[in-house]
Design an enzyme around this catalytic site. Structure first.
Site, short mmCIF file in Angstrom:
data_model
loop_
_atom_site.label_atom_id
_atom_site.label_comp_id
_atom_site.label_asym_id
_atom_site.label_seq_id
_atom_site.Cartn_x
_atom_site.Cartn_y
_atom_site.Cartn_z
N GLY A 147 0.81 -1.23 0.00
CA GLY A 147 0.00 0.00 0.00
C GLY A 147 0.84 1.28 0.00
O GLY A 147 0.31 2.37 -0.22
N PRO A 161 6.88 7.61 -5.76
CA PRO A 161 6.78 8.41 -7.00
C PRO A 161 7.37 7.66 -8.19
O PRO A 161 8.41 7.00 -8.07
CB PRO A 161 7.58 9.67 -6.68
CG PRO A 161 7.58 9.76 -5.18
CD PRO A 161 7.61 8.34 -4.70
N GLY A 219 12.18 9.53 -10.14
CA GLY A 219 13.12 9.96 -9.10
C GLY A 219 14.41 10.42 -9.75
O GLY A 219 14.59 10.31 -10.97
N ASP A 245 17.39 8.39 -5.50
CA ASP A 245 18.07 7.09 -5.47
C ASP A 245 19.54 7.27 -5.10
O ASP A 245 20.29 7.90 -5.86
CB ASP A 245 17.96 6.41 -6.84
CG ASP A 245 18.54 5.01 -6.79
OD1 ASP A 245 17.87 4.13 -6.22
OD2 ASP A 245 19.67 4.80 -7.27
N TYR A 296 28.23 4.96 -4.20
CA TYR A 296 28.35 6.16 -5.02
C TYR A 296 29.26 7.21 -4.36
O TYR A 296 29.68 8.17 -5.01
CB TYR A 296 26.98 6.78 -5.36
CG TYR A 296 26.03 5.83 -6.08
CD1 TYR A 296 26.50 4.66 -6.67
CD2 TYR A 296 24.68 6.10 -6.16
CE1 TYR A 296 25.63 3.78 -7.30
CE2 TYR A 296 23.80 5.23 -6.80
CZ TYR A 296 24.29 4.07 -7.36
OH TYR A 296 23.43 3.21 -7.99
N HIS A 326 22.05 -4.26 -2.99
CA HIS A 326 22.48 -3.65 -4.26
C HIS A 326 22.76 -4.69 -5.35
O HIS A 326 22.37 -4.53 -6.51
CB HIS A 326 23.72 -2.79 -4.00
CG HIS A 326 23.96 -1.73 -5.02
ND1 HIS A 326 24.51 -0.52 -4.73
CD2 HIS A 326 23.72 -1.69 -6.36
CE1 HIS A 326 24.61 0.21 -5.83
NE2 HIS A 326 24.13 -0.49 -6.83
N SER A 350 19.36 3.27 -15.09
CA SER A 350 19.91 3.63 -16.41
C SER A 350 18.79 3.71 -17.46
O SER A 350 18.91 3.14 -18.55
CB SER A 350 20.98 2.64 -16.86
OG SER A 350 22.02 2.54 -15.91
N LYS A 375 19.48 10.00 -14.08
CA LYS A 375 20.47 10.83 -13.36
C LYS A 375 20.88 12.02 -14.20
O LYS A 375 21.16 11.89 -15.40
CB LYS A 375 21.71 9.99 -13.02
CG LYS A 375 22.88 10.80 -12.47
CD LYS A 375 23.92 11.13 -13.54
CE LYS A 375 25.06 12.00 -13.04
NZ LYS A 375 25.98 12.39 -14.14
#
Ligand SMILES: NC(=O)C1=CN([C@@H]2O[C@H](COP(=O)(O)OP(=O)(O)OC[C@H]3O[C@@H](n4cnc5c(N)ncnc54)[C@H](OP(=O)(O)O)[C@@H]3O)[C@@H](O)[C@H]2O)C=CC1
Ligand SMILES: O=C1CO[C@H](CO)[C@@H](O)[C@@H]1O
Length: 308
Positions: free
Chosen positions: A11, A15, A18, A45, A50, A112, A210, A261
């Site tokens: 539930g 969005p 992102g 994200d 990173y 990941h 990507s 991105k």
């Protein structure tokens, strides 16, 4: 213009658009996140690997302090890196990400990669032979530790990334908490029919990484934005090729979030402006034909390939 929300199996609402942050450089990533929030992005994200979560945390704090947005209005995703798969390392890894981001909880934490690396040294540890050093950690043990993060209230949802159908099937057998999403590479050149059907059947949301096939990054690949059919649709709808690609993904899949991105405000804005037009069904069908099983990210830079 607001971004449509996708509903997860439990539930929760995520969005459908992102901002991605891989290779968003130091000195630029914080500003990009701030600009995105001003434009209306509410989904971000991140990942420990990173290397930019600290700067992002500072930017988020400034946005909260300046009253630009409230924490509860954002959807923040981060990811457990491969060196932290051992159950005793999962909680500290999550706490480090929370500290770097300066928040008390994540909306979503992902495994990941379904690959465990040796803990304690480099994030991609290499032996003297130059090969990645793996660890042997059952994925079910890592998942149990992820579930405990939900129990502890540190993360609201957990999911996976780069999981194949076989690994998802396995996961569904041992999961106490159902994975909300599988974050995978998805774009017109790699449409992943079998995997996306499986996710739909098992109520696993998809996050498309990507989504622009890393346009501009991989010089040796056919750039998706140069495909004639995409360029022509751009002319028809007065949109850029990138916007056509992103819009296609939101229409091609029923329950998908896309996370393009960019660190450039004009592109961050451009990628956001994709919900004020609709491709015709026949156009979606035409773009579906661009599928060519072309991956821009695989796992071979870890000296192993986990994909077919
Ligand atoms: N779970 C996983 O294993 C992975 C997750 N991801 C996530 O997905 C996100 C997105 O994927 P990513 O690999 O970055 O690739 P994308 O497909 O989002 O492409 C990013 C590239 O496209 C450029 N770009 C962005 N918007 C436009 C535009 N409108 N027109 C032209 N060029 C544009 C960017 O340049 P510039 O910034 O200079 O504008 C950048 O070079 C990542 O940042 C990361 O958060 C990605 C890979 C793996
Ligand atoms: O999200 C991603 C981008 O960065 C990593 C490596 O540095 C990738 O492994 C991963 O898929």
């Amino acid at each position: 213009m607001s971004v449509p929300l996708c509903t997860l199996y439990n539930g929760a609402k995520i969005p459908s658009l992102g901002l991605g942050t891989w290779e968003a450089p130091p000195g630029e990533v914080g500003q990009a996140v701030k600009e995105a929030i001003k434009i209306g992005y509410r989904h971000f994200d991140f990942a420990h690997i990173y290397g930019n979560e600290k700067e992002i945390g500072q930017a988020l704090k400034e946005c909260f302090d300046e009253g630009l947005v409230k924490r509860e209005e954002l959807w923040l995703t981060s990811k457990l890196w491969n060196t932290d798969h051992r159950p005793e390392n999962v909680l500290p890894a999550c706490k480090l990400t929370l500290a770097n981001l300066q928040v008390t909880y994540l909306d979503l934490y992902l495994v990941h990669w379904p690959l465990a690396f040796q803990h304690g040294g480099d994030l991609i540890p290499k032996g003297q032979d130059g090969k990645t050093i793996y660890d042997r950690v059952p994925l079910s043990d890592t998942w149990k530790a992820m579930e405990q993060l939900v129990d502890a209230g540190l993360v609201k949802n957990i999911g996976v990334s780069n999981y194949t159908v076989a690994l998802l099937n396995d996961l569904l057998n041992y999961a106490r908490i159902h994975p909300v999403t599988n974050q995978v590479e998805l774009h017109p050149y790699l449409q992943q029919e079998e995997l996306t059907q499986f996710c739909a059947q098992h109520n696993i949301h998809l996050t498309a990484y990507s989504p622009l096939a890393r346009v501009g990054v991989h010089k040796n690949t056919p750039q998706i934005t140069e495909q004639e059919v995409i360029v022509n649709l751009g002319k028809k709808y007065n949109k850029s090729a990138a916007q056509i690609v992103l819009r296609f993904l939101t229409q091609r899949y029923k329950n998908v979030s896309i996370i393009p991105k960019s660190v450039h405000v004009n592109r961050i804005k451009e990628n956001f402006a994709i919900f004020d037009f609709q491709l015709a069904d026949a156009e979606v069908a035409e773009l579906t034909k661009l599928d060519r099983h072309f991956r821009v990210n695989d796992s071979t830079f870890f000296d192993i390939s986990i994909f077919n």
